[in-house]
Each structure stands twice: as C-alpha cells, then as structure tokens.
Design a protein around this motif. Sequence first.
Motif, PDB file in Angstrom:
ATOM      1  N   ARG A 257       4.075   1.610  -0.656  1.00 59.31           N
ATOM      2  CA  ARG A 257       5.038   1.723  -1.841  1.00 59.31           C
ATOM      3  C   ARG A 257       4.075   2.389  -2.914  1.00 59.31           C
ATOM      4  NH1 ARG A 257       9.688  -0.972  -3.670  1.00 59.31           N
ATOM      5  NH2 ARG A 257       8.942  -1.159  -5.603  1.00 59.31           N
ATOM      6  N   LYS A 258       2.883   1.790  -3.094  1.00 56.25           N
ATOM      7  CA  LYS A 258       2.268   2.488  -4.156  1.00 56.25           C
ATOM      8  C   LYS A 258       1.583   3.827  -4.055  1.00 56.25           C
ATOM      9  CE  LYS A 258      -1.848   0.917  -6.764  1.00 56.25           C
ATOM     10  NZ  LYS A 258      -1.874   2.356  -7.488  1.00 56.25           N
TER      11      LYS A 258
ATOM     12  N   ARG B  32       0.690  -1.224  -0.017  1.00 56.39           N
ATOM     13  CA  ARG B  32      -0.127  -0.076  -0.212  1.00 56.39           C
ATOM     14  C   ARG B  32       0.783   1.421  -0.181  1.00 56.39           C
ATOM     15  NH1 ARG B  32      -3.785  -1.334   4.820  1.00 56.39           N
ATOM     16  NH2 ARG B  32      -2.210  -0.081   5.881  1.00 56.39           N
TER      17      ARG B  32
ATOM     18  N   ASP C 262       2.557   6.514  -6.686  1.00 57.07           N
ATOM     19  CA  ASP C 262       1.513   7.345  -7.649  1.00 57.07           C
ATOM     20  C   ASP C 262       1.666   8.776  -7.162  1.00 57.07           C
ATOM     21  OD1 ASP C 262       0.536   4.739  -8.394  1.00 57.07           O
ATOM     22  OD2 ASP C 262      -1.140   4.608  -6.887  1.00 57.07           O
TER      23      ASP C 262
END
Lengths: 185, 185
Positions: free
Chosen positions: B14-15, B12, B19
């Motif tokens: 890292r994303k 989560r 993003d």
Amino acid sequence: MSEKRTDPRILRTRKFIMDSFIELSSKKEFKDITVKDITTEAMINRATFYYHFDDIYDLLEKVLSEELLINLDCSIYEKNKLDEVAFTEIFKATTNFQMSLSNRCHRGYEDTIARIIRDQLEVIFFKMLLNHHPSENDEALKLMATMMSWGIYGASVEWRRTNEKIPPEEFIKTVIPYLKNAIKS
Amino acid sequence: MSEKRTDPRILRTRKFIMDSFIELSSKKEFKDITVKDITTEAMINRATFYYHFDDIYDLLEKVLSEELLINLDCSIYEKNKLDEVAFTEIFKATTNFQMSLSNRCHRGYEDTIARIIRDQLEVIFFKMLLNHHPSENDEALKLMATMMSWGIYGASVEWRRTNEKIPPEEFIKTVIPYLKNAIKS
DNA sequence: ATAAATATGTTGGATATCCAACATATCCAA
DNA sequence: TTGGATATGTTGGATATCCAACATATTTAT
C-alpha cells in the motif's frame, strides 16, 4: 539462449536484503549485525531471509561478489583475452573494491573478505586461462589461477599499504611483463 | 481494543503504491497517470494494485484522505470538543493540505479533490457534533456537518485567493464566534 | 468511420512471503 | 557453573503477490 524470467518478488526482496546489509554495515561492525537487524531494516520476515540465503556469511559473500563483479568492466569478459589491459583492469577493480570496502568498514571480518575476493579473482583468471590454453590440463590452470589471484590480491594490499599514493595502473605496470611471460604457451 | 495485526506485505505494498502515486503526481497531471505507470514505479504487478484499490480514483481518494488526516492534530480527536481551538486547527489543516496539494499539482482534477476534502471534513464535524448533542436527531447533525464542511472549505478557497497574505488562524478568527453560536444547544 | 493500439478490470493457478512454533546454539550475568 | 535471554535455522499452513490470459473500454492514427 537460456532466457529464464525471475520472479520480481525475488529480485525485490534480494535487493532489499542486500541494501539493508550494506546500510547496516556502515553503522556497525559485521560481528554485531544480526539476521533480525537485517530483516527489520529490509521490512521482511526473518524466515524469508533464509529462503534467499543460507546464513549471514552467505549474504556477505554474495554482496561482496556482486559488488566486485560490478567493478569489473564487462568488456573484459567479452573479449576474454588475458593481456595487459585485462591485468590492469582487474587490478584496478580490486583496488576500487577495497577502497569502497574500507569506507564501509566491515571490521572484524577482513580475512573472510580477503578470501572472498581471492575466490572471485581465481574464478575469473581460471576462465581466462582456459580460453588461452584450451589444451592444457585443468589442474595446472587451476593452480595458476590460484597463484595469480593471491598475487593480485597481495599487490592490492601492498598498494593500500603505500596509502594509495600511486595510481593503481602505474603501480601494477612494472610487473605486467612478468605476468605476460608467465602465461606464455 | 480491536487489535488486528495487518500483514506487513499489505502495509508495504500500500505504501509503495501511494508513494509512487505521489511521486508521479509531481511529474505529470493526474489525467495522464495510468495504473501501469503506478505499478511500474512501485515495482509491483498490476493485478496487485486492484487487490488494494478499486481503481485510480479510489487510490486518489485514499491518498488525499490519509494526508488530510495526518495534517489534523490527533489531539483534536482525543478531546473531541468543538471549541475555537478545534475550529482553528481544522481550518489550518485544510489550508496546509491545500498548499501541499498545489505544489504537487493534481491539475485537471481539482473538483474531485475538493469533494474529497469536504467529505473528510464532514465526517469529522459529524463526529464532533454527535458528541456535543447526543440527543439531537442525526439528520439535523448530518446537515449541519455538511454545511460546516462547505463553509470551512469555502473559507480556505477564499484564503488562497488572497494569496495567503494573512495567517490562517487570523483569517478564520473573526467568524469563529458565529460558528460557536451556531452550534449552541 | 474504421482499425490498431493502449488502458482497464477480472480471474485461476503458481509461487514468494508471512507467521507461529519449535529445537539448538550462543552469550552473559548471578 | 547455571539459568535466562537472545540469536540461529527449520517447518507447515495461511495469505499476498505474480502471471498470463481474457473481455471491454478508451484513445489515437489513418
């Protein structure tokens, strides 16, 4: 005064859970939504859900409460005065809230939702009455607040039954003089 | 085989970071993006950023690598055969990647980006060459992979210079026979 | 050139979240 | 009715994230 920072993880996770619940509510009925559904959508562990909420009813209650409060203009709280403007605003907030709810169709749980709305209204009215009549005993004010919350909620149900033909502020206007009389000292 | 579950918190976060970086990249130049900007956008603590990445260059590298890999069709890896199809696909992936990059304008950091792309291509080519010539010594294959990565990258730059008039697959078609000859045993 | 402000990494202890496991409860088909 | 599957809550230990504080860079203004 009481400045207490809340851990950003808590705000984030609470928001994820609530948003996921609202999102799911638009797709299926309340009774078909499981805690697992919510936590999956929110990308969090199921145990974490119970760290934030007692159960799914607690979540529903808090989601509805917060949303109703958002509808209520903060300015009402600031002046804390129970005049015609306040009555009108509270009624508008209630109808607004009901309209947004009907879009998201929490079918099969209407009565619980109604109870939550009335509870919220009661809290608001009680605070305001307390401000108006500081010397009056709490029991009387409490009961008065109860009756007013039922009354306002009932009016909003009636308003919805008329297919929202009349603007809320017009709809409630005629009875406001009676309400004002009722709370006179 | 090596099935190791990674903590969902890691995926989560890292994303969120990646993003947020991509989002910010579309708004301002790379050199103007700070770690603070990223962590604020991602709603995480700055220290947490350093738990996942060495620094902002490491983040850039990983974002670009992953995106390049996404462009590469997995089927290429499956068969692991360095034929004309593979060459064409790799070149298309490179041009695709460059086009998506130019939209997001990481201005002021083009050369680093170029290096990252070449590094990725080199890894891919080396793996495939190793598969083709298991007996050949690694040094030779490594150098061959280096030259091919530079070559393909250079071709994509040239392709871009022609304003993408010709489809990538047409553009690279004419030299593929030479490439195939080059890697013959 | 100097100072002030801002950005970069690092660290240790506190806390939120994860996970696996468990006990119950509810639902539903055989 | 019974039994299997699924949902609900709970718990203890592991781990990711937060936070404040620090030491260094790097930038910006005077």
